[in-house]
Design a protein around this motif. Structure first.
Motif, PDB file in Angstrom:
ATOM      1  N   GLU A   1      19.712 -58.606 -47.206  1.00  0.00           N
ATOM      2  CA  GLU A   1      19.673 -57.198 -46.756  1.00  0.00           C
ATOM      3  C   GLU A   1      18.488 -56.813 -46.417  1.00  0.00           C
ATOM      4  O   GLU A   1      17.375 -57.187 -46.888  1.00  0.00           O
ATOM      5  CB  GLU A   1      20.162 -56.274 -47.711  1.00  0.00           C
ATOM      6  CG  GLU A   1      20.586 -54.809 -47.484  1.00  0.00           C
ATOM      7  CD  GLU A   1      21.185 -53.910 -48.391  1.00  0.00           C
ATOM      8  OE1 GLU A   1      21.255 -52.876 -48.284  1.00  0.00           O
ATOM      9  OE2 GLU A   1      21.691 -54.685 -49.386  1.00  0.00           O
TER      10      GLU A   1
ATOM     11  N   SER B   1      15.544 -53.691 -44.496  1.00  0.00           N
ATOM     12  CA  SER B   1      15.338 -52.426 -43.856  1.00  0.00           C
ATOM     13  C   SER B   1      13.782 -52.561 -43.386  1.00  0.00           C
ATOM     14  O   SER B   1      12.990 -52.305 -43.903  1.00  0.00           O
ATOM     15  CB  SER B   1      15.516 -51.331 -44.923  1.00  0.00           C
ATOM     16  OG  SER B   1      15.090 -50.165 -44.279  1.00  0.00           O
ATOM     17  N   HIS B   2      13.750 -52.565 -41.912  1.00  0.00           N
ATOM     18  CA  HIS B   2      12.501 -52.867 -41.378  1.00  0.00           C
ATOM     19  C   HIS B   2      11.725 -53.826 -41.832  1.00  0.00           C
ATOM     20  O   HIS B   2      12.192 -55.180 -42.105  1.00  0.00           O
ATOM     21  CB  HIS B   2      11.788 -51.744 -41.207  1.00  0.00           C
ATOM     22  CG  HIS B   2      12.256 -50.547 -40.449  1.00  0.00           C
ATOM     23  ND1 HIS B   2      12.583 -50.526 -39.125  1.00  0.00           N
ATOM     24  CD2 HIS B   2      13.108 -49.426 -40.798  1.00  0.00           C
ATOM     25  CE1 HIS B   2      13.101 -49.828 -38.582  1.00  0.00           C
ATOM     26  NE2 HIS B   2      13.515 -48.783 -39.501  1.00  0.00           N
TER      27      HIS B   2
END
Length: 275
Positions: free
Chosen positions: A247, A249-250
């Motif tokens: 996973e 995020s950026h």
């Protein structure tokens, strides 16, 4: 020709490894399926990886190249990209994967570029590491990148977009920007029922804290993918191992420590983490 189901079905094919699993350099792996062949390139680009990829391409007909790497050697990335374009190869960054820096430049070499909606492709200016360990932007390196992008038919606006971020930053490719600057790509369709099979993109990867330096000679494990939100769970020192959970995020990656604690670490600077 190469749809979403083609990428997903690769897991049922035969695996041929062109390089042993190693802490140094990229792993290059061929998977043959009834629908075609996919060459997986995973890990940091090091000297000689381009030659191994070229050899694999010459031994394989009509293979799609799936890229998953935080980057590495600029010259290797450019060499890979030229080989991919010369061979007319389709490049893809699959679900949950990241192709940044030198990898992003190699991905651009594809005669057809595929991108999953959850994947990321990133670019920044060329640089070298000085005697103090600082990343210094290099004009000659950017000139080489510019010449390569011109060979691919990129506009001057696209060249500026790809090289404008500093070495410590990352320009993540946005679909609107790709359309604006003429960076042609195809977004893979949403997964169908057949795509729900476990795939290589879901595989875990073991990594560790590498080159972090004062004043913060540690990597912060945080409860949220942000320096401002959430809280700091741990201070991870060099050598601390963890498992990448896939996973992202950026520049933030969700990881699990050996004792089971789960949190987020930033991979904003490539030397911070080694896999």
């Amino acid at each position: 020709m190469f749809g979403r189901s083609f990428i997903a079905v690769a897991v049922v094919g035969t695996i041929i490894t062109f390089s042993p699993v190693s802490a140094m350099g990229a792993d290059i792996e061929l998977r043959r399926t009834p629908a075609g062949s996919i060459l997986y390139v995973n890990g940091r680009f090091e000297a000689g990886d381009d030659k191994r990829l070229i050899r694999a391409l010459l031994e394989t007909e009509d293979a799609v190249v799936s890229l998953n790497s935080a980057g590495g050697s600029l010259m290797v990335g450019l060499s890979m990209g030229r080989a991919l374009r010369l061979q007319g190869v389709t490049t893809v960054v699959e679900a949950g994967q990241t192709c940044a820096s030198a990898c992003g430049l190699a991905w651009l070499g594809g005669s057809r570029r595929l991108l999953d909606p959850s994947a990321q492709v990133g670019f920044h200016a060329a640089y070298f590491i000085d005697d103090n360990g600082l990343a210094i932007e290099t004009g000659s390196g950017n000139a080489l990148v510019g010449a390569y992008l011109n060979q691919l038919g990129m506009s001057s606006e696209a060249v500026y977009y790809i090289t404008r971020s500093s070495p410590a930053e990352m320009q993540w490719l946005a679909i609107d920007d790709a359309e604006k600057f003429g960076i042609q790509l195809k977004i893979l369709a949403a997964p169908t029922a057949v795509d729900q099979q476990p795939s290589r993109a879901a595989a875990k990867e073991n990594c560790q804290v590498a080159d972090v330096r004062p004043p913060d000679a540690f990597l912060a494990l945080r409860s949220e993918p942000s320096e401002r939100k959430g809280r700091q769970l741990r201070r991870l020192l060099p050598g601390q191992s963890f498992e990448m959970l896939g996973e992202q995020s950026h520049e933030w990656h969700r990881v699990r420590l050996p004792d089971g604690v789960v949190g987020w670490v930033s991979w904003k600077v490539r030397r911070w983490i080694a896999c």
